[in-house]
Design a protein around this motif. Structure first.
Motif, short mmCIF file in Angstrom:
data_model
loop_
_atom_site.label_atom_id
_atom_site.label_comp_id
_atom_site.label_asym_id
_atom_site.label_seq_id
_atom_site.Cartn_x
_atom_site.Cartn_y
_atom_site.Cartn_z
N LEU A 244 0.88 -1.21 -0.11
CA LEU A 244 -0.10 0.18 0.08
C LEU A 244 0.79 1.23 0.13
CD1 LEU A 244 -2.82 -1.14 2.57
CD2 LEU A 244 -3.09 -0.79 0.13
N GLY A 245 2.09 1.26 0.02
CA GLY A 245 3.22 2.23 0.13
C GLY A 245 3.07 2.87 1.23
N LEU A 246 2.90 2.60 2.45
CA LEU A 246 2.58 3.23 3.80
C LEU A 246 4.01 3.51 4.37
CD1 LEU A 246 -0.41 1.13 4.84
CD2 LEU A 246 -0.52 3.53 4.63
N ASP A 247 4.14 4.56 5.05
CA ASP A 247 5.19 5.02 5.58
C ASP A 247 4.91 4.74 7.33
OD1 ASP A 247 7.03 6.60 4.26
OD2 ASP A 247 5.24 7.75 3.71
N TYR A 248 3.39 4.74 7.57
CA TYR A 248 3.19 4.47 9.01
C TYR A 248 1.80 3.88 8.67
CZ TYR A 248 0.81 5.11 13.20
OH TYR A 248 -0.02 4.97 14.58
N CYS A 249 1.34 2.93 9.66
CA CYS A 249 0.00 2.35 9.70
C CYS A 249 -0.13 1.35 10.81
CB CYS A 249 -0.37 1.45 8.58
SG CYS A 249 0.47 0.05 8.10
N GLY A 250 -1.44 1.53 11.16
CA GLY A 250 -1.94 0.25 12.03
C GLY A 250 -2.59 -0.75 11.36
N ILE A 251 -2.41 -1.97 11.60
CA ILE A 251 -3.12 -3.07 10.78
C ILE A 251 -3.62 -4.05 11.81
CG2 ILE A 251 -2.65 -5.08 9.21
CD1 ILE A 251 -0.10 -3.78 8.00
N ASP A 252 -5.14 -4.28 11.53
CA ASP A 252 -5.90 -5.02 12.43
C ASP A 252 -6.02 -6.57 11.82
OD1 ASP A 252 -6.24 -2.68 13.72
OD2 ASP A 252 -8.02 -2.29 13.09
N ILE A 253 -5.46 -7.44 12.70
CA ILE A 253 -5.49 -8.80 12.23
C ILE A 253 -6.31 -9.85 13.21
CG2 ILE A 253 -4.03 -10.79 12.18
CD1 ILE A 253 -3.17 -8.91 10.10
N LEU A 254 -7.17 -10.45 12.26
CA LEU A 254 -8.05 -11.34 12.93
C LEU A 254 -7.33 -12.93 13.09
CD1 LEU A 254 -11.44 -10.55 11.11
CD2 LEU A 254 -10.88 -9.71 13.37
N LEU A 255 -7.89 -13.61 14.02
CA LEU A 255 -7.14 -14.92 14.05
C LEU A 255 -8.14 -16.23 13.70
CD1 LEU A 255 -4.90 -14.42 17.53
CD2 LEU A 255 -4.44 -14.35 15.14
N GLY A 256 -8.10 -16.68 12.50
CA GLY A 256 -9.03 -17.77 12.25
C GLY A 256 -8.73 -19.10 12.50
N GLU A 257 -9.01 -20.20 11.58
CA GLU A 257 -8.85 -21.34 12.12
C GLU A 257 -7.27 -21.66 12.53
OE1 GLU A 257 -10.67 -24.50 9.84
OE2 GLU A 257 -12.68 -23.44 10.02
N ASN A 258 -7.14 -22.57 13.64
CA ASN A 258 -5.77 -22.69 14.09
C ASN A 258 -4.97 -21.54 13.86
OD1 ASN A 258 -6.35 -25.63 13.63
ND2 ASN A 258 -6.10 -25.32 11.67
N GLY A 259 -5.53 -20.60 14.53
CA GLY A 259 -4.81 -19.09 14.67
C GLY A 259 -4.39 -18.53 13.53
N GLN A 260 -4.85 -18.90 12.26
CA GLN A 260 -4.30 -18.16 11.12
C GLN A 260 -4.65 -16.84 11.08
OE1 GLN A 260 -6.61 -18.91 7.20
NE2 GLN A 260 -5.03 -18.37 5.88
N PRO A 261 -3.58 -16.06 10.60
CA PRO A 261 -3.71 -14.60 10.78
C PRO A 261 -4.51 -14.21 9.36
CG PRO A 261 -1.40 -15.05 10.39
CD PRO A 261 -2.18 -16.36 10.57
N LEU A 262 -5.47 -13.24 9.67
CA LEU A 262 -6.15 -12.70 8.37
C LEU A 262 -6.30 -10.98 8.66
CD1 LEU A 262 -9.37 -15.23 8.56
CD2 LEU A 262 -7.43 -15.35 6.87
N LEU A 263 -5.88 -10.63 7.40
CA LEU A 263 -6.06 -9.16 7.40
C LEU A 263 -7.53 -8.68 7.56
CD1 LEU A 263 -4.09 -6.41 6.51
CD2 LEU A 263 -6.11 -6.28 4.51
N CYS A 264 -7.92 -7.69 8.51
CA CYS A 264 -9.17 -7.11 8.64
C CYS A 264 -9.27 -5.87 8.13
CB CYS A 264 -9.40 -7.27 10.30
SG CYS A 264 -10.97 -6.43 10.72
N GLU A 265 -8.37 -5.01 8.67
CA GLU A 265 -8.41 -3.38 8.29
C GLU A 265 -7.04 -2.80 8.28
OE1 GLU A 265 -11.38 -1.02 10.15
OE2 GLU A 265 -12.88 -2.44 9.63
N VAL A 266 -6.84 -1.73 7.39
CA VAL A 266 -5.58 -1.11 7.31
C VAL A 266 -6.05 0.47 7.85
CG1 VAL A 266 -3.37 -0.57 6.34
CG2 VAL A 266 -4.48 -2.76 5.69
N ASN A 267 -5.31 1.00 8.65
CA ASN A 267 -5.52 2.53 9.12
C ASN A 267 -4.21 3.39 9.02
OD1 ASN A 267 -6.16 4.97 10.37
ND2 ASN A 267 -7.53 3.99 11.98
N SER A 268 -4.35 4.05 7.96
CA SER A 268 -3.16 5.00 7.60
C SER A 268 -3.05 6.09 8.76
CB SER A 268 -3.45 5.59 6.37
OG SER A 268 -4.33 6.49 6.38
N ASN A 269 -4.03 6.33 9.42
CA ASN A 269 -3.81 7.30 10.60
C ASN A 269 -3.89 6.68 12.04
OD1 ASN A 269 -2.86 9.39 9.14
ND2 ASN A 269 -4.80 10.16 8.55
#
Length: 300
Positions: A244-269
């Motif tokens: 996404l070309g981000l210098d800074y961000c907060g990324i929200d990760i969900l944990l699916g089956e067997n703890g698999q990380p899944l991208l939920c949202e990306v917040n640039s600020n």
């Protein structure tokens, strides 16, 4: 004579949240520790505009860079066209502000995400949502279904439908606004991982949990604790930020089956006050040092 380093921080014209004011002040403090004279302004001065068929600006030449803590995509694009370096860049802010656009920008590069449907475009508020439309969403996603407005933060505009009646009600409510439907990651309801990435590197993360809401945002009552991400999660977040070309961000990760990380949202600020408090990591300092490297080619 040594050149004076000058930085600008722009915040939303109508912002009243204490968390955004404190975010700007934290970044200003850390930049000034590194010798950058920093000004915080509300984005209400019409600092760039179209003149004689081109973009003109009253401020671009006064500053070496701008930390853009707003989501006004028109102003960010105009300022960038004048040559002012924004943190984050206009394109990254635009792609993160619209949740559906975020998923589209990240598709096809191996980043795991929940199954997602874009909401239908409606121009006529008097036209009713057809039941067959809800049935198709059911067939593709099953219940429960997460329904999100494409524009929103702090957990606002995020809803849960547990049956067709609730789904139809939400579809009616949101039909004239950009929105999406998403499969619920039931293993992660009320829980997610907030990961902060600066300069393409994960620098801090915390687990957020809520006992009373499927949304885990701290602003909605969630509680944060330090979290050590797996190598898989670190690589996922760093790949996302780079894509996404981000210098800074907060990324929200969900944990699916067997703890698999899944991208939920990306917040640039993404607000970092709560995470700094929970983890003890100086996020503002890391961001300021990244800016210094990018603009002046130096660490301090």
């Amino acid at each position: 004579m040594k050149k004076v380093k000058k930085g600008l921080i722009l915040i939303n014209a109508y912002m009243q949240l204490h968390s955004q004011f404190s975010q700007a002040e934290r970044i200003k403090t850390e930049l000034e520790k590194l010798g950058v004279r920093t000004t915080v302004l509300r984005n209400d001065g019409f600092f760039a505009y179209i003149k004689n068929g081109a973009v003109a600006s009253d401020i671009s030449e006064k500053y070496d860079f701008c930390v853009y803590l707003d989501k006004d995509k028109y102003m960010s694009e105009m300022l960038e066209k004048t040559g002012l370096r924004l943190f984050n860049r206009h394109g990254a802010i635009r792609d993160c502000d619209d949740k559906m656009q975020t998923y589209l920008a990240l598709q096809g590069v191996g980043i795991p995400m929940p199954k997602t449907l874009s909401g239908l475009l409606c121009y006529n508020a008097e036209e009713r949502v057809k039941e067959q439309t809800a049935i198709r969403v059911e067939e593709l996603l099953g219940y429960p279904i997460v329904v999100k407005e494409c524009f929103g933060s702090l957990g606002k505009g995020v809803y849960m439908a547990n049956d067709r009646k609730e789904l139809l009600s939400l579809m009616e409510k949101l039909k004239c606004r950009p929105h999406l439907f998403q499969e619920a990651v039931t293993q992660s309801l009320g829980r997610d991982i907030r990961v902060i990435v600066v300069g393409g590197k994960v620098i801090a993360s915390m687990e957020r949990k809520s006992e009373r809401d499927f949304r885990s945002n701290i602003e909605l009552g969630g509680v944060g604790t330090p979290y050590a991400p797996s190598e898989e999660m670190i690589l996922l977040c760093q790949k996302t930020a780079t894509r996404l070309g981000l210098d800074y961000c907060g990324i929200d990760i969900l944990l699916g089956e067997n703890g698999q990380p899944l991208l939920c949202e990306v917040n640039s600020n993404a607000f970092f006050g709560g995470l700094e408090s929970v983890t003890g990591v100086n996020v503002a300092g890391a961001y300021a040092k990244h800016i210094l490297r990018e603009i002046y080619g130096e660490e301090e």
